[in-house]
Design an enzyme around this catalytic site. Sequence first.
Site, short mmCIF file in Angstrom:
data_model
loop_
_atom_site.label_atom_id
_atom_site.label_comp_id
_atom_site.label_asym_id
_atom_site.label_seq_id
_atom_site.Cartn_x
_atom_site.Cartn_y
_atom_site.Cartn_z
N LEU A 567 0.81 -1.21 0.00
CA LEU A 567 0.00 0.00 0.00
C LEU A 567 0.84 1.26 0.00
CD1 LEU A 567 -2.71 -1.01 2.64
CD2 LEU A 567 -2.95 -1.00 0.15
N GLY A 568 2.03 1.19 0.57
CA GLY A 568 2.88 2.37 0.65
C GLY A 568 4.06 2.10 1.57
N GLY A 570 7.01 4.30 4.46
CA GLY A 570 7.38 5.52 5.18
C GLY A 570 8.66 5.29 5.96
N GLY A 571 8.91 6.17 6.95
CA GLY A 571 10.12 6.04 7.74
C GLY A 571 10.15 4.75 8.54
N PHE A 572 8.98 4.18 8.84
CA PHE A 572 8.91 2.94 9.61
C PHE A 572 9.25 1.74 8.76
CE2 PHE A 572 7.12 0.69 13.27
CZ PHE A 572 6.88 -0.57 12.74
N VAL A 575 3.96 -0.89 4.17
CA VAL A 575 2.60 -1.21 4.60
C VAL A 575 1.94 -2.05 3.52
CG1 VAL A 575 0.38 -0.30 5.35
CG2 VAL A 575 2.49 0.95 5.89
N LYS A 589 1.75 -3.24 8.88
CA LYS A 589 2.87 -2.30 8.88
C LYS A 589 4.11 -3.06 9.36
CE LYS A 589 3.83 2.32 10.76
NZ LYS A 589 3.27 3.34 11.68
N ASP A 686 3.99 13.97 15.33
CA ASP A 686 4.28 13.76 13.90
C ASP A 686 2.99 13.82 13.10
OD1 ASP A 686 5.93 13.40 11.73
OD2 ASP A 686 5.92 11.22 11.84
#
Length: 882
Positions: A567-568, A570-572, A575, A589, A686
């Site tokens: 799905l996408g 990020g910094g983590f 997902v 995630k 955040d």
Amino acid sequence: MAHAAAAALALLVFFCAQARDAAVHVVDAAATLSQGQSLGATDKLVSAGGTFELAFFTPTGGDPSRRYLGVMYAQSTEQTVPWVANRDVPVSAGSAYSATVTAAGELQVLEGDRVVWRTDNSATTTSPGTAGGEQAANVTLTVLDTGNLQLAAGDGGPVIWQSFDHPADTFLPGMSITLDRRGGGAVRRTLFTSWRSPADPGTGDFTLGQDPLGSAQLYIWQTTGGQNTTYWRSGQWANTNFVGVPWRSLYVYGFKLNGDPNNGSGVMSYVFNTYNSSEYRFMLHSNGTETCYMLLATGDWETVWSQPTIPCQAYNMCGANAQCAAAADGGQAVCTCLTGFEPRNVSEYSNGNWTQGCVRSSPLPCGGEPNVSGAGAGAGVGVGFADLPGVKLPNFAAWGSTVGDAAACEQSCLGNCSCGAYSYSTGTGCLTWGQDLLDIYRFPDGEGYDLQIKVPAYLLETGSKRRRWTTVVVAVVVAVAVLAGCGLLLWKCRRRIKEKLGIVVGSEETKATQPSLLPLREARQDFSGPKQTDQEEAEGGKKFELPIFSLETVAAATGDFSADNKLGEGGFGHVYKGRLPGAEEVAVKRLSRGSVQGMEEFKNEVILIAKLQHRNLVKLLGCCIQGEEKILVYEYMPNKSLDGFLFDPARRGLLDWKTRFHIIEGIARGLLYLHRDSRLRVVHRDLKASNILLDHDMIPKISDFGMARIFGGDQNQVNTNRVVGTLGYMSPEYAMEGLFSVRSDVYSFGILILEIVSGQKNSSFHHMEGSLNIVGYAWQLWNADRGERLIDPAILPACSVREALRCVHMALLCVQDHACDRPDIPYVVMALGSDSSVLPMPKPPTFTLQCTSSSDRDGIFPDKVDESYSACDLTVTMLHGR
């Protein structure tokens, strides 16, 4: 004939009464009172914003026959009166009383023809060419939204009298507590005086003001039998708070000191300026307690802090050279002599009377022998310093303005035979004291400041040996207790241990089929959430426990983390979309092994978000921990994140203005829950468009709590060396100083509003008409009355321009440079839900973060998608604030 005369007389009396009433009364809820007009028993003046009103009143629980003229909060659920005119001379409820602005420009309270109270400012209002104060300029009386009652000459003329210069018992934003030492004579001070009782506003026994000696401390004095005695002191001002109230940073409320305490002929003022003048107030109660209140959206008052509430907080409870500590129940004072001191009067001490305090057990050597300092020092000669941590510093300090650090402060005290103690901190600088140390309170939770007491060096040596033996004994006792407890626990859990060992060391087949069972059980124990109190367990049932998924289950749900289900990212990490065995769709995630975020953020999110339940927060369904895998399982949001709509030229038209406004309101309600309504009180840190998820009905859900922080019940601001968040969304005080609070989230929310209204990234306005980001550009347009140019052209034809501009106005209030100038979320929610309230003017932005755009921009709304990207999308996790 007699009847006709009587009827005529009655008619004459009726018309006279009507004429008198017409002259006395003014229109109810008027904003000003002009010369010749009067305020009657049932009339009132109301401030422009409806915050305060001026009217006659009887105090709650007071004598109903007594009436007073006072300024009151109009929106409070209880009677709250910060200022009273005729506090010592009430008028009778059965008389003809009124308040009027006279021809001489005075405000007077009348009972019949008798003047019971007056402002006595006629000398300052006399018109040129007149004599004796017979006639004044056109003077009007106005009650402001600050609670200030003002007499002003002419239309927009100077203020000739105001209630803020003549306070009662309440310190409001916009007021000052002043000490004026100019002229060399008697000092002039602003003094606040308590009511006689909660039901009687007459002058009471307690007075608050600045120390007349110029120490910049606030004092409360008690008058008994005509004698004034010190009842309480605030302690020294330490830039953001008083040393006597160390846990409360008053600076975030706009409380600060103007003036130099070292200037013996100058002016020092404590000023108090907040975003909303009706939000906070300080009140001196009739029992001598000073309390800070905050007005909630419900109209109720919440106590922020209050002193003195226990005996140790009262002035010099234990006498000189002694410290006061509260007993375990928080009530009774426990007095002890400081290191190097003994009771002055042993018999009085045994009776619990400490008023005579303590004296040195042996004199301090001075000169001749080398000095020794440090807690562990001691050569049998000279002096050293015994550390007394976490205290309210003593009274009568001398400030060393030329001393720049702790070492220099220590040397300054060592070189002065008259110095009995010193303290150094960045807030107070170098403070030194003489031989007697007065009013020391030992805070129970390690708050406060460290005091270094000068003592003979041999006392430090003896104390060091004693502490070492005490440490050894305590360590042995603790070790024995821990071993005994572990043995008992192992004995009680022997069956469970055998079962667990059987799984781990069993057959190879068992190992292969259940490789994650033990780690998952340990994870269940590690992430069972914060410990609950007995009351919470009784209210909430079983102790919180988050479901744990096996790695096999999560992998199967996501097609072995297939790229097709991604799905996408990020910094983590990444997902993925998944489907659990029960056909429930989820978002998975997965923490990337190369992620700069780690176990701390993962555990933080598990504990926080699983405990928070709100329709505008994303729901955490469970987690998975196995080996290096750290995975979170959320409810699935079919519309993904807000940035996928806003910043995609092909999709942002799908978000009409009505939907965008509902998203803004939903985010605000989610923040309201985090900041005020949840028992954890969370600062997100955040907040940005990519962390706002949208469900099937486009309801916004705040997500990603890996960087969130829980605030304590009495915390309002925290300093951190580990600044986390996303550049462009960080508030100035957080990005530069590492200071964050709930109003840091308010700043990020303001940026979000501007992005939602414009459909553009914060960073996409780089170099746009001289603006570094969306804040500067929005201010330029709004200040030039061209705010509609900020609205996304994709929604402008069907947009409520008035509503959108009100959102822009609110956003500019949220992104003001100083935290104390920003509204809190309860006010934001209230203002967004009502278009009738008047929003204050925002201050122009002076701080922006420079962002490096990937390309130069030629227009606000580009045709190419890639031109909107910027380095300010980067999430920062290790930026160190000063």
